[in-house]
Scaffold this motif. Structure first.
Motif, mmCIF file in Angstrom:
data_model
loop_
_atom_site.group_PDB
_atom_site.id
_atom_site.type_symbol
_atom_site.label_atom_id
_atom_site.label_comp_id
_atom_site.label_asym_id
_atom_site.label_seq_id
_atom_site.Cartn_x
_atom_site.Cartn_y
_atom_site.Cartn_z
ATOM 1 N N VAL A 311 0.863 -1.182 0.000
ATOM 2 C CA VAL A 311 0.000 0.000 0.000
ATOM 3 C C VAL A 311 0.900 1.233 0.000
ATOM 4 O O VAL A 311 1.688 1.440 0.919
ATOM 5 C CB VAL A 311 -0.948 0.037 1.206
ATOM 6 C CG1 VAL A 311 -1.781 1.313 1.179
ATOM 7 C CG2 VAL A 311 -1.862 -1.189 1.201
ATOM 8 N N SER A 312 0.811 2.011 -1.075
ATOM 9 C CA SER A 312 1.516 3.284 -1.198
ATOM 10 C C SER A 312 0.470 4.385 -1.315
ATOM 11 O O SER A 312 -0.729 4.112 -1.280
ATOM 12 C CB SER A 312 2.417 3.268 -2.433
ATOM 13 O OG SER A 312 3.342 2.205 -2.382
ATOM 14 N N THR A 313 0.896 5.624 -1.470
ATOM 15 C CA THR A 313 -0.094 6.709 -1.519
ATOM 16 C C THR A 313 -0.250 7.359 -2.884
ATOM 17 O O THR A 313 -1.294 7.948 -3.150
ATOM 18 C CB THR A 313 0.264 7.830 -0.520
ATOM 19 O OG1 THR A 313 1.540 8.390 -0.866
ATOM 20 C CG2 THR A 313 0.261 7.307 0.900
ATOM 21 N N ASP A 314 0.758 7.296 -3.749
ATOM 22 C CA ASP A 314 0.748 8.119 -4.968
ATOM 23 C C ASP A 314 0.538 9.586 -4.580
ATOM 24 O O ASP A 314 -0.155 10.331 -5.267
ATOM 25 C CB ASP A 314 -0.329 7.644 -5.938
ATOM 26 C CG ASP A 314 -0.220 8.260 -7.324
ATOM 27 O OD1 ASP A 314 0.862 8.793 -7.653
ATOM 28 O OD2 ASP A 314 -1.221 8.231 -8.073
ATOM 29 N N HIS A 315 1.136 9.983 -3.461
ATOM 30 C CA HIS A 315 0.983 11.345 -2.940
ATOM 31 C C HIS A 315 1.435 12.355 -3.987
ATOM 32 O O HIS A 315 2.618 12.401 -4.374
ATOM 33 C CB HIS A 315 1.827 11.488 -1.668
ATOM 34 C CG HIS A 315 1.848 12.863 -1.077
ATOM 35 N ND1 HIS A 315 0.805 13.362 -0.339
ATOM 36 C CD2 HIS A 315 2.797 13.829 -1.102
ATOM 37 C CE1 HIS A 315 1.109 14.585 0.065
ATOM 38 N NE2 HIS A 315 2.313 14.899 -0.384
ATOM 39 N N CYS A 316 0.502 13.158 -4.473
ATOM 40 C CA CYS A 316 0.803 14.154 -5.505
ATOM 41 C C CYS A 316 -0.200 15.298 -5.328
ATOM 42 O O CYS A 316 -1.190 15.404 -6.059
ATOM 43 C CB CYS A 316 0.683 13.522 -6.887
ATOM 44 S SG CYS A 316 1.328 14.560 -8.219
ATOM 45 N N PRO A 317 0.038 16.168 -4.337
ATOM 46 C CA PRO A 317 -0.981 17.145 -3.952
ATOM 47 C C PRO A 317 -0.966 18.420 -4.789
ATOM 48 O O PRO A 317 0.088 18.995 -5.069
ATOM 49 C CB PRO A 317 -0.601 17.463 -2.497
ATOM 50 C CG PRO A 317 0.888 17.299 -2.472
ATOM 51 C CD PRO A 317 1.208 16.192 -3.438
ATOM 52 N N PHE A 318 -2.149 18.831 -5.190
ATOM 53 C CA PHE A 318 -2.353 20.122 -5.848
ATOM 54 C C PHE A 318 -3.433 20.864 -5.076
ATOM 55 O O PHE A 318 -4.462 20.283 -4.716
ATOM 56 C CB PHE A 318 -2.800 19.937 -7.301
ATOM 57 C CG PHE A 318 -1.785 19.247 -8.158
ATOM 58 C CD1 PHE A 318 -0.743 19.956 -8.737
ATOM 59 C CD2 PHE A 318 -1.857 17.876 -8.374
ATOM 60 C CE1 PHE A 318 0.211 19.317 -9.519
ATOM 61 C CE2 PHE A 318 -0.913 17.227 -9.162
ATOM 62 C CZ PHE A 318 0.127 17.949 -9.730
ATOM 63 N N CYS A 319 -3.200 22.126 -4.787
ATOM 64 C CA CYS A 319 -4.186 22.910 -4.041
ATOM 65 C C CYS A 319 -5.466 23.062 -4.863
ATOM 66 O O CYS A 319 -5.436 23.159 -6.092
ATOM 67 C CB CYS A 319 -3.623 24.282 -3.682
ATOM 68 S SG CYS A 319 -2.436 24.242 -2.321
ATOM 69 N N PHE A 320 -6.591 23.061 -4.152
ATOM 70 C CA PHE A 320 -7.872 23.275 -4.826
ATOM 71 C C PHE A 320 -7.901 24.659 -5.456
ATOM 72 O O PHE A 320 -8.230 24.808 -6.628
ATOM 73 C CB PHE A 320 -9.014 23.110 -3.808
ATOM 74 C CG PHE A 320 -10.382 23.275 -4.403
ATOM 75 C CD1 PHE A 320 -10.861 22.392 -5.354
ATOM 76 C CD2 PHE A 320 -11.200 24.320 -4.016
ATOM 77 C CE1 PHE A 320 -12.129 22.539 -5.911
ATOM 78 C CE2 PHE A 320 -12.457 24.490 -4.552
ATOM 79 C CZ PHE A 320 -12.923 23.595 -5.506
#
Length: 460
Positions: A311-320
């Motif tokens: 289980v990984s996250t693919d964390h790739c955040p972009f602000c709304f």
């Protein structure tokens, strides 16, 4: 100085055992029966779990995408990871068309060096398959990067043809590397997306409707067959659909070196989130997309049977605000990605609370298996003498509510806003240093070191 962690239950893939853990400098010196060890300092773990630090094998810090970039820097992202009990990330160096793999790797080293609160490694995204890139794959392995991600999606950006994938897989087989695959049929998806837009369907939910699970299943099956022809190991990233899981399970039953990960968003969120009104669904745009809830039971089952190994996250955040909003009026322009690096350990522990996973399987999917899969074991992924003292003391009875108001990721929303969670990180050690405690964050963004990794330890 030595530190004794006493009174806790040490959790490994085989279960939990009452034991004390002695830390000397950056490594674990001993694991012993309660009361048999002593140290200069003591951390009381009574009533708590003592876990090997989490390893998130799929993150995207400072990643360029769609004319913008993910908002977590290596500094902010690794700090947030530490808060959530993750002590190692493996991020992706992104080759741009017309550039070399080695110059790309140098660029990502310069981004991360001296800017990470926890240890880190790299995978390499191969988006330009040519003679030079194929030759440089071997040099990347020599530099501690033995996994290469390719895309069947995003034509014109990251997409590789079947012929290019075959060439890279042949090279991977030759040098012992693992090919990681974003498996969606991007050519067909682009046609569906263009048709939806032309018909006036512009809302975020169209992102999910134009990327149906059948096209993830088809691409996964195709990648598996290419890997079978070439003899290459294959690791399917961020698997979201029952159809894709069935293809992976069949290949594994046949003895093929095929592995897969899923992510918390596919276990807990659904296309209903993508359909939220007033453009709120844009917060949940990622690829593959969130699926119907009916897929979730299959994914949990896949984690239990080991057809889903990690289980990984693919964390790739972009602000709304300002970033996700780039896609108002055209769902195709919404930056793809969601935040999650801080919450993986908690969300998977919630699976233990709900009876979906055992304690041992929680630690296995979040730490031990990624350590073996990506050449870090036994330095990472285990509480044992000689291993790095990456240790999480976890309170299984504490409760918390996930919210953008309290998280530490550098993004203006939470994909899990309002989720009630049982279990919480109490203390985190990274190579013997306490970086998170009830008093707050005490780490340093210059603490993390680059991890030169060996090859996949599961290959048969």
């Amino acid at each position: 100085m030595t530190t004794l962690i006493q009174g806790g239950q040490v959790v490994s893939p085989s279960g939990a055992l009452l034991a004390d853990v002695l830390v000397d400098g950056e490594t674990i010196a001993a694991v012993g029966a309660p009361g048999t060890l002593s140290g200069d300092e003591t951390i009381d773990a009574t009533g708590k779990y003592v876990l090997p630090g989490g390893i998130d094998a799929h993150t995207h810090m400072e990643m360029p995408f769609g004319g913008t970039h993910s908002v977590d820097t290596f500094s902010t992202g690794t700090t947030a990871a530490a808060w959530g009990g993750t002590t190692t990330i493996i991020d992706f160096a992104v080759q741009a068309k017309g550039t070399s793999l080695l110059s790309t790797l140098d660029k990502w080293h310069s981004k991360a060096d001296g800017n990470c609160a926890i240890d880190y490694g790299f995978h390499m995204i191969v988006s330009d398959v040519n003679d030079q890139s194929l030759k440089e794959m071997e040099a990347c392995v020599d530099g501690g990067v033995g996994s290469f991600k390719m895309f069947m999606a995003y034509p014109g950006v990251f997409y590789s043809t079947d012929g290019e994938i075959l060439l890279a897989m042949q090279k991977a087989r030759e040098i012992g590397a693992t090919i990681m695959m974003h498996a969606e049929n991007g050519i067909a998806i682009d046609q569906l997306a263009a048709q939806a837009f032309a018909a006036g369907n512009i809302d975020p939910v169209q992102h999910g409707l134009t990327r149906p699970p059948e096209l993830e299943g088809e691409a996964t099956s195709r990648a598996i067959q290419l890997a079978k022809v070439t003899g290459s190991p294959l690791y399917i990233v961020h698997l979201s659909a029952s159809q894709a899981l069935a293809a992976v399970a069949e290949a594994r039953n046949d003895g093929q070196n095929v592995f897969a990960e899923t992510c918390p968003q596919y276990l807990y969120l659904s296309i209903e989130d993508l359909a939220k009104p007033d453009f709120e669904g844009a917060k949940y745009v990622a690829s593959p997309p969130l699926r119907e809830k009916s897929h979730q039971a299959d994914l949990w089952r896949g984690l239990r049977t080991n057809d889903l190994s990690v289980v990984s996250t693919d964390h790739c955040p972009f602000c709304f605000k300002d970033q996700k909003e780039l896609g108002r009026g055209d769902f195709r322009a919404i930056p793809n990605g969601m935040p999650g690096v801080e919450h993986r350990m908690d969300l998977l522990h919630q699976g233990v609370v709900a009876g979906e996973l055992t304690l041992g399987r929680w630690v296995e999917t979040c730490s031990a298996t990624p350590a073996r899969m990506f050449g870090l074991y036994p330095r990472k992924g285990v509480i044992a003498a000689g291993s790095d003292a990456d240790i999480v003391i976890y309170d299984p009875t504490a409760t918390q509510t996930l919210s953008a108001e309290t998280h530490h990721m550098n993004v203006d929303y939470s994909a899990y806003e309002g989720f009630e969670i049982t279990g919480r990180v109490h203390t985190v050690l990274s190579r013997g240093r306490v970086v998170v405690s009830p008093d707050g964050f005490s780490g340093s963004t210059s603490h993390g070191k680059f991890l030169s990794r060996s090859l996949n330890q599961y290959l048969n």
